[in-house]
Design a protein around this motif. Structure first.
Motif, PDB file in Angstrom:
ATOM      1  N   PRO A  59       0.664  -1.249  -0.012  1.00 58.80           N
ATOM      2  CA  PRO A  59       0.030   0.193   0.091  1.00 58.80           C
ATOM      3  C   PRO A  59       1.060   1.262  -0.035  1.00 58.80           C
ATOM      4  O   PRO A  59       1.792   1.347   0.543  1.00 58.80           O
ATOM      5  N   PHE A  60       0.474   2.289  -0.864  1.00 59.73           N
ATOM      6  CA  PHE A  60       1.020   3.517  -0.733  1.00 59.73           C
ATOM      7  C   PHE A  60       0.364   4.701  -0.339  1.00 59.73           C
ATOM      8  O   PHE A  60       0.883   5.687  -0.220  1.00 59.73           O
ATOM      9  N   LEU A  61      -1.022   4.407  -0.688  1.00 62.05           N
ATOM     10  CA  LEU A  61      -2.117   5.805  -0.422  1.00 62.05           C
ATOM     11  C   LEU A  61      -3.442   5.155   0.034  1.00 62.05           C
ATOM     12  O   LEU A  61      -3.839   4.249  -0.297  1.00 62.05           O
ATOM     13  N   VAL A  62      -3.987   5.893   0.774  1.00 68.28           N
ATOM     14  CA  VAL A  62      -5.418   5.759   1.184  1.00 68.28           C
ATOM     15  C   VAL A  62      -6.108   7.090   0.829  1.00 68.28           C
ATOM     16  O   VAL A  62      -5.745   7.930   0.936  1.00 68.28           O
ATOM     17  N   GLY A  63      -7.298   6.782   0.025  1.00 70.46           N
ATOM     18  CA  GLY A  63      -8.199   7.808  -0.232  1.00 70.46           C
ATOM     19  C   GLY A  63      -9.432   7.760   0.346  1.00 70.46           C
ATOM     20  O   GLY A  63     -10.148   6.709   0.473  1.00 70.46           O
ATOM     21  N   ARG A  64     -10.103   9.002   0.932  1.00 70.50           N
ATOM     22  CA  ARG A  64     -11.568   8.876   1.107  1.00 70.50           C
ATOM     23  C   ARG A  64     -12.459   9.308   0.086  1.00 70.50           C
ATOM     24  O   ARG A  64     -12.060  10.455  -0.745  1.00 70.50           O
ATOM     25  N   VAL A  65     -13.461   8.698  -0.236  1.00 67.60           N
ATOM     26  CA  VAL A  65     -14.190   8.719  -1.589  1.00 67.60           C
ATOM     27  C   VAL A  65     -15.126   9.992  -1.426  1.00 67.60           C
ATOM     28  O   VAL A  65     -15.774  10.163  -0.563  1.00 67.60           O
ATOM     29  N   SER A  66     -14.889  10.768  -2.634  1.00 66.01           N
ATOM     30  CA  SER A  66     -15.993  11.853  -2.613  1.00 66.01           C
ATOM     31  C   SER A  66     -16.838  11.695  -3.786  1.00 66.01           C
ATOM     32  O   SER A  66     -18.108  12.310  -3.642  1.00 66.01           O
ATOM     33  N   ASP A  67     -16.516  10.937  -4.861  1.00 60.80           N
ATOM     34  CA  ASP A  67     -17.506  10.726  -6.170  1.00 60.80           C
ATOM     35  C   ASP A  67     -17.202   9.587  -6.701  1.00 60.80           C
ATOM     36  O   ASP A  67     -15.982   9.146  -6.606  1.00 60.80           O
ATOM     37  N   VAL A  68     -17.691   9.183  -7.483  1.00 60.21           N
ATOM     38  CA  VAL A  68     -17.480   7.831  -8.606  1.00 60.21           C
ATOM     39  C   VAL A  68     -18.049   8.555 -10.032  1.00 60.21           C
ATOM     40  O   VAL A  68     -19.433   8.794 -10.045  1.00 60.21           O
ATOM     41  N   ILE A  69     -16.907   8.746 -10.867  1.00 61.18           N
ATOM     42  CA  ILE A  69     -17.320   9.053 -12.106  1.00 61.18           C
ATOM     43  C   ILE A  69     -17.104   8.323 -13.296  1.00 61.18           C
ATOM     44  O   ILE A  69     -16.368   7.516 -13.009  1.00 61.18           O
ATOM     45  N   LYS A  70     -17.756   8.241 -14.361  1.00 64.04           N
ATOM     46  CA  LYS A  70     -17.655   7.343 -15.648  1.00 64.04           C
ATOM     47  C   LYS A  70     -17.224   8.219 -16.787  1.00 64.04           C
ATOM     48  O   LYS A  70     -17.652   9.312 -16.935  1.00 64.04           O
ATOM     49  N   ASP A  71     -16.296   7.498 -17.501  1.00 68.55           N
ATOM     50  CA  ASP A  71     -15.991   8.289 -18.890  1.00 68.55           C
ATOM     51  C   ASP A  71     -16.761   7.503 -19.867  1.00 68.55           C
ATOM     52  O   ASP A  71     -17.614   6.749 -19.679  1.00 68.55           O
ATOM     53  N   HIS A  72     -16.313   7.971 -21.321  1.00 69.39           N
ATOM     54  CA  HIS A  72     -17.138   7.387 -22.343  1.00 69.39           C
ATOM     55  C   HIS A  72     -17.092   6.092 -22.487  1.00 69.39           C
ATOM     56  O   HIS A  72     -17.818   5.466 -23.271  1.00 69.39           O
ATOM     57  N   ASP A  73     -15.978   5.399 -22.202  1.00 67.43           N
ATOM     58  CA  ASP A  73     -15.760   3.887 -22.355  1.00 67.43           C
ATOM     59  C   ASP A  73     -16.103   2.933 -21.240  1.00 67.43           C
ATOM     60  O   ASP A  73     -15.895   1.894 -21.039  1.00 67.43           O
ATOM     61  N   ARG A  74     -17.017   3.657 -20.332  1.00 67.58           N
ATOM     62  CA  ARG A  74     -17.503   3.034 -19.008  1.00 67.58           C
ATOM     63  C   ARG A  74     -16.340   2.712 -18.067  1.00 67.58           C
ATOM     64  O   ARG A  74     -16.747   2.274 -16.906  1.00 67.58           O
ATOM     65  N   ARG A  75     -15.123   2.976 -18.237  1.00 64.66           N
ATOM     66  CA  ARG A  75     -14.278   2.948 -17.297  1.00 64.66           C
ATOM     67  C   ARG A  75     -14.658   4.053 -16.089  1.00 64.66           C
ATOM     68  O   ARG A  75     -15.237   5.230 -16.422  1.00 64.66           O
ATOM     69  N   VAL A  76     -14.291   3.888 -14.813  1.00 63.44           N
ATOM     70  CA  VAL A  76     -14.818   4.615 -13.650  1.00 63.44           C
ATOM     71  C   VAL A  76     -13.783   5.018 -12.886  1.00 63.44           C
ATOM     72  O   VAL A  76     -12.459   4.366 -12.820  1.00 63.44           O
ATOM     73  N   SER A  77     -13.726   6.510 -12.322  1.00 67.58           N
ATOM     74  CA  SER A  77     -12.808   7.144 -11.521  1.00 67.58           C
ATOM     75  C   SER A  77     -13.512   7.157 -10.246  1.00 67.58           C
ATOM     76  O   SER A  77     -14.239   7.928 -10.010  1.00 67.58           O
ATOM     77  N   VAL A  78     -12.752   6.853  -9.271  1.00 65.81           N
ATOM     78  CA  VAL A  78     -13.104   6.799  -7.612  1.00 65.81           C
ATOM     79  C   VAL A  78     -12.425   8.139  -7.266  1.00 65.81           C
ATOM     80  O   VAL A  78     -11.109   8.266  -7.297  1.00 65.81           O
ATOM     81  N   GLN A  79     -13.401   9.453  -7.099  1.00 64.91           N
ATOM     82  CA  GLN A  79     -12.652  10.585  -6.840  1.00 64.91           C
ATOM     83  C   GLN A  79     -12.309  10.644  -5.330  1.00 64.91           C
ATOM     84  O   GLN A  79     -13.224  10.115  -4.571  1.00 64.91           O
ATOM     85  N   PHE A  80     -11.319  11.165  -4.801  1.00 65.47           N
ATOM     86  CA  PHE A  80     -10.857  11.533  -3.411  1.00 65.47           C
ATOM     87  C   PHE A  80     -11.221  13.043  -2.782  1.00 65.47           C
ATOM     88  O   PHE A  80     -10.706  13.816  -3.393  1.00 65.47           O
ATOM     89  N   SER A  81     -11.719  12.971  -1.654  1.00 64.03           N
ATOM     90  CA  SER A  81     -11.838  14.101  -0.897  1.00 64.03           C
ATOM     91  C   SER A  81     -10.476  14.702  -0.147  1.00 64.03           C
ATOM     92  O   SER A  81     -10.035  15.780  -0.001  1.00 64.03           O
ATOM     93  N   GLU A  82     -10.065  13.431   0.373  1.00 64.08           N
ATOM     94  CA  GLU A  82      -8.678  13.430   1.268  1.00 64.08           C
ATOM     95  C   GLU A  82      -7.741  12.051   0.648  1.00 64.08           C
ATOM     96  O   GLU A  82      -8.367  11.044   0.305  1.00 64.08           O
ATOM     97  N   ILE A  83      -6.588  12.328   0.996  1.00 66.26           N
ATOM     98  CA  ILE A  83      -5.630  11.308   0.908  1.00 66.26           C
ATOM     99  C   ILE A  83      -4.825  11.352   2.183  1.00 66.26           C
ATOM    100  O   ILE A  83      -4.472  12.284   2.763  1.00 66.26           O
ATOM    101  N   ALA A  84      -4.188   9.906   2.247  1.00 69.57           N
ATOM    102  CA  ALA A  84      -2.939   9.940   3.338  1.00 69.57           C
ATOM    103  C   ALA A  84      -1.858   8.857   2.950  1.00 69.57           C
ATOM    104  O   ALA A  84      -2.363   7.857   2.126  1.00 69.57           O
ATOM    105  N   ASP A  85      -0.951   9.207   3.209  1.00 71.54           N
ATOM    106  CA  ASP A  85       0.287   8.260   2.581  1.00 71.54           C
ATOM    107  C   ASP A  85       0.066   6.950   3.541  1.00 71.54           C
ATOM    108  O   ASP A  85      -0.328   7.034   4.436  1.00 71.54           O
TER     109      ASP A  85
END
Length: 139
Positions: A59-85
């Motif tokens: 592990p190198f990073l932990v993120g707190r989820v703020s949103d989940v977005i989708k691109d044109h090819d149905r791939r998804v990005s989980v967006q973060f409000s906060e991160i920690a090493d």
């Protein structure tokens, strides 16, 4: 116990910050929307950006989820409000998928630093960051 999304990625902390989140994955958007924490682990074997074999699956990073977005090819990005090493031993991984869900107990074996706010990145900005990264990191 809630689920923790764990993603094996070749991307760096700076790549994550620039895109505002996890990067782009083939995963179930509804399921990903139910998690509040994501753990990123190092993938040393991705041909697009090879890493350090001694850190593979650590592990190198932990993120707190703020949103989940989708691109044109149905791939998804989980967006973060906060991160920690984060750090810890290599996480046992089964199968070929770089996406897995664990129980919250996985965090017991990970040292997580202090959370810091991550600037919000719009879906359009995150998609553009993706296109540039993919252009510059062809396998």
């Amino acid at each position: 116990m809630s689920e923790i999304l764990v993603l094996m990625t070749c991307k760096s902390v700076s790549d994550t910050i620039q895109g505002g989140g996890s990067g782009w994955w083939v995963l179930n958007q509804a399921r990903a929307s139910r998690v509040d924490t994501v753990v990123l682990i190092h993938n040393a074997h991705d041909k697009r950006q090879p890493g350090q074999p001694s850190r593979h699956r650590q592990p190198f990073l932990v993120g707190r989820v703020s949103d989940v977005i989708k691109d044109h090819d149905r791939r998804v990005s989980v967006q973060f409000s906060e991160i920690a090493d984060a750090s810890g031993a290599s996480i046992k991984w089964e199968g070929q998928s770089p996406v897995s869900y664990f129980t919250a107990g996985i965090l017991d074996d990970i040292t997580v630093g202090e959370m810091r706010s991550l600037p919000s990145v719009s879906a359009e900005e995150a998609q553009e960051v993706r296109r540039i990264w993919e252009r510059d990191n062809k396998a």
